[in-house]
Design an enzyme around this catalytic site. Structure first.
Site, short mmCIF file in Angstrom:
data_model
loop_
_atom_site.label_atom_id
_atom_site.label_comp_id
_atom_site.label_asym_id
_atom_site.label_seq_id
_atom_site.Cartn_x
_atom_site.Cartn_y
_atom_site.Cartn_z
N HIS A 238 -10.62 -4.81 -3.44
CA HIS A 238 -9.18 -5.40 -2.98
C HIS A 238 -9.15 -5.79 -1.51
CE1 HIS A 238 -9.88 -1.00 -2.28
NE2 HIS A 238 -9.04 -0.96 -1.27
N HIS B 294 -7.11 -5.59 1.91
CA HIS B 294 -6.03 -5.24 2.65
C HIS B 294 -5.52 -6.33 3.79
CE1 HIS B 294 -6.95 -0.69 2.38
NE2 HIS B 294 -7.98 -1.24 2.04
N GLY C 229 -15.37 3.44 4.17
CA GLY C 229 -14.30 4.50 3.38
C GLY C 229 -13.76 3.74 2.46
N GLN C 230 -14.52 2.92 1.44
CA GLN C 230 -14.13 2.64 0.46
C GLN C 230 -13.45 3.61 -0.55
OE1 GLN C 230 -16.26 -0.30 -2.00
NE2 GLN C 230 -14.52 -0.56 -3.30
N SER C 231 -12.22 3.67 -0.80
CA SER C 231 -11.89 4.93 -1.74
C SER C 231 -11.49 4.51 -3.34
CB SER C 231 -10.59 5.64 -1.04
OG SER C 231 -9.63 4.67 -0.68
N ASN D 156 -12.87 -2.89 2.74
CA ASN D 156 -13.82 -1.86 2.66
C ASN D 156 -14.76 -1.63 1.63
OD1 ASN D 156 -12.47 -0.96 5.03
ND2 ASN D 156 -10.84 0.18 3.87
N ASP E 206 0.81 -1.13 -0.09
CA ASP E 206 0.16 -0.21 -0.13
C ASP E 206 0.90 1.32 0.06
OD1 ASP E 206 -3.36 0.44 0.82
OD2 ASP E 206 -1.75 2.13 1.03
P1 5GP Z 1 -9.76 1.41 0.51
O1 5GP Z 1 -9.93 2.64 1.34
O2 5GP Z 1 -10.52 1.76 -0.93
O3 5GP Z 1 -10.07 0.25 1.00
O4 5GP Z 1 -8.31 1.39 0.33
C1 5GP Z 1 -7.42 1.76 -0.68
C2 5GP Z 1 -6.09 1.74 -0.56
O5 5GP Z 1 -5.15 1.84 -1.58
C3 5GP Z 1 -5.62 2.84 0.46
O6 5GP Z 1 -5.06 2.12 1.56
C4 5GP Z 1 -4.63 3.66 -0.30
O7 5GP Z 1 -3.59 4.13 0.54
C5 5GP Z 1 -4.35 2.65 -1.45
N1 5GP Z 1 -3.80 3.33 -2.74
C6 5GP Z 1 -4.37 4.22 -3.33
N2 5GP Z 1 -3.87 4.67 -4.58
C7 5GP Z 1 -2.81 3.72 -4.49
C8 5GP Z 1 -1.69 3.51 -5.71
O8 5GP Z 1 -1.51 4.26 -6.49
N3 5GP Z 1 -0.76 2.69 -5.24
C9 5GP Z 1 -0.60 1.93 -4.11
N4 5GP Z 1 0.21 0.85 -3.96
N5 5GP Z 1 -1.92 1.76 -3.25
C10 5GP Z 1 -2.84 2.86 -3.44
#
Ligand code: 5GP
Ligand code: ZN
Length: 113
Positions: free
Chosen positions: A99, A101, A92-94, A86, A30
C-alpha cells in the site's frame, strides 16, 4: 491472503468508504491517521511486498502515482503531499498487502527516528 485485512476491505467483507476507486486500486482513509490527511492507496491485487511484484505487476505503481497526481484537488493535496511505502520490518510495515500512504494537510519534517 484470506486473512488479509486490506483484501477484506477491497472485497467488501469489511465495510469502508473509499475516497476513490478504479479498476486497479482503491483509496481509503487510514484508520489511525498521522497527518490531517492520511489516505492509503491499495492495489486490488494482493502483493504482500514490493518483492512479490514482477516487472509487469509493478507497472501498476506508475499508474498509482499518476492517479494520485490527478486527484490533488479531490483529495485536498494542492499544498503538497508525501507518498510512503513501508517495506519490511525496519520500515515498520504492519500490513502485508502492499500500500502507498498519502500524507498531506500540514508541513512535514523529514527524519528517521
Ligand atoms: P504500514 O505500517 O503497514 O505501512 O501501514 C498500515 C496502515 O494501515 C497503518 O497506518 C494503519 O493505521 C492502517 N490500517 C490498519 N488496519 C486498517 C483498517 O482496518 N482500516 C484502515 N482504513 N486502515 C488500517
Ligand atoms: Zn491482501
Amino acid at each position: 491472503m484470506n486473512d488479509c485485512i486490506f483484501c477484506k476491505i477491497i472485497g467488501g467483507e469489511i465495510p469502508a468508504k473509499p475516497v476513490y476507486e478504479c479498476e486497479d486500486f482503491i483509496i481509503i482513509n487510514d484508520v489511525n491517521p498521522i497527518a490531517p490527511k492520511h489516505y492509503l492507496l491499495l492495489p486490488r491485487n494482493h502483493y504482500a511486498t514490493l518483492a512479490e511484484m514482477n516487472g509487469t505487476d509493478a507497472e501498476i505503481l506508475g499508474r498509482a502515482l499518476k492517479t494520485v497526481s490527478g486527484l490533488q484537488k479531490e483529495l485536498g493535496l494542492e499544498n503538497g503531499y508525501r507518498l510512503v511505502i513501508n517495506q519490511g520490518a525496519d520500515a515498520g510495515q504492519s500490513v502485508l498487502h502492499l500500500h502507498i500512504h498519502i500524507l498531506a494537510g500540514t508541513e512535514m519534517s523529514f527524519t528517521v527516528d
